[in-house]
Scaffold this motif. Sequence first.
Motif, mmCIF file in Angstrom:
data_model
loop_
_atom_site.group_PDB
_atom_site.id
_atom_site.type_symbol
_atom_site.label_atom_id
_atom_site.label_comp_id
_atom_site.label_asym_id
_atom_site.label_seq_id
_atom_site.Cartn_x
_atom_site.Cartn_y
_atom_site.Cartn_z
ATOM 1 N N LEU A 5 0.912 -1.294 0.059
ATOM 2 C CA LEU A 5 -0.002 0.056 -0.041
ATOM 3 C C LEU A 5 0.985 1.385 0.167
ATOM 4 O O LEU A 5 1.658 1.138 0.958
ATOM 5 C CB LEU A 5 -0.849 0.079 1.214
ATOM 6 N N CYS A 9 -4.289 5.915 -2.274
ATOM 7 C CA CYS A 9 -3.818 4.779 -1.527
ATOM 8 C C CYS A 9 -3.433 3.711 -2.653
ATOM 9 O O CYS A 9 -4.629 3.288 -3.289
ATOM 10 C CB CYS A 9 -4.284 4.270 -0.319
ATOM 11 N N ALA A 19 -3.005 0.246 -4.134
ATOM 12 C CA ALA A 19 -2.843 -0.941 -3.626
ATOM 13 C C ALA A 19 -2.169 -2.215 -4.795
ATOM 14 O O ALA A 19 -2.848 -2.056 -5.932
ATOM 15 C CB ALA A 19 -4.136 -1.554 -2.955
ATOM 16 N N MET A 70 -10.982 -1.769 3.618
ATOM 17 C CA MET A 70 -9.789 -0.875 3.477
ATOM 18 C C MET A 70 -10.390 0.336 4.418
ATOM 19 O O MET A 70 -11.292 0.758 4.298
ATOM 20 C CB MET A 70 -9.737 -0.585 2.024
ATOM 21 N N GLY A 129 0.384 1.122 4.748
ATOM 22 C CA GLY A 129 1.017 2.116 3.955
ATOM 23 C C GLY A 129 1.987 2.836 5.000
ATOM 24 O O GLY A 129 1.780 2.821 6.196
#
Length: 122
Positions: A4, A22, A24, A34, A113
């Motif tokens: 991420l 973000c 992915a 998410m 992330g």
Amino acid sequence: QVELVESGGGSVQAGGSLRLSCAASGVRYSTYCMGWFRQVPGKEREGVAFFTSEGGTSYKDSVKGRFAISRDNAKNVLYLQMNSLKPEDTAWYHCAIRSGWCVGPMTLYPYWGQGTQVIVSS
């Protein structure tokens, strides 16, 4: 391996807007949640907005009506549109993903992330 990568943070004045992204990769969940989380140094990380694989959304009360979470399935990107930003929105924003539903503690999210910083000045 799930990865991420967040982007889109920055410095804005109160009342301004930012859109966080973000990206992915490596996600193989058929059912997932998410989420966008934020953290201020010295404080606990908190959930801000959540998006389910079925398209459901939920928000922290303090951001309802100002933030909108969405996902581009073709690009595998999760977004957080933030409008009417306030100084108290200043934080590091992280996205995370887990299999299953958007319930339970943050410890159920195995993938995170690195974060993107949002600074809102008054």
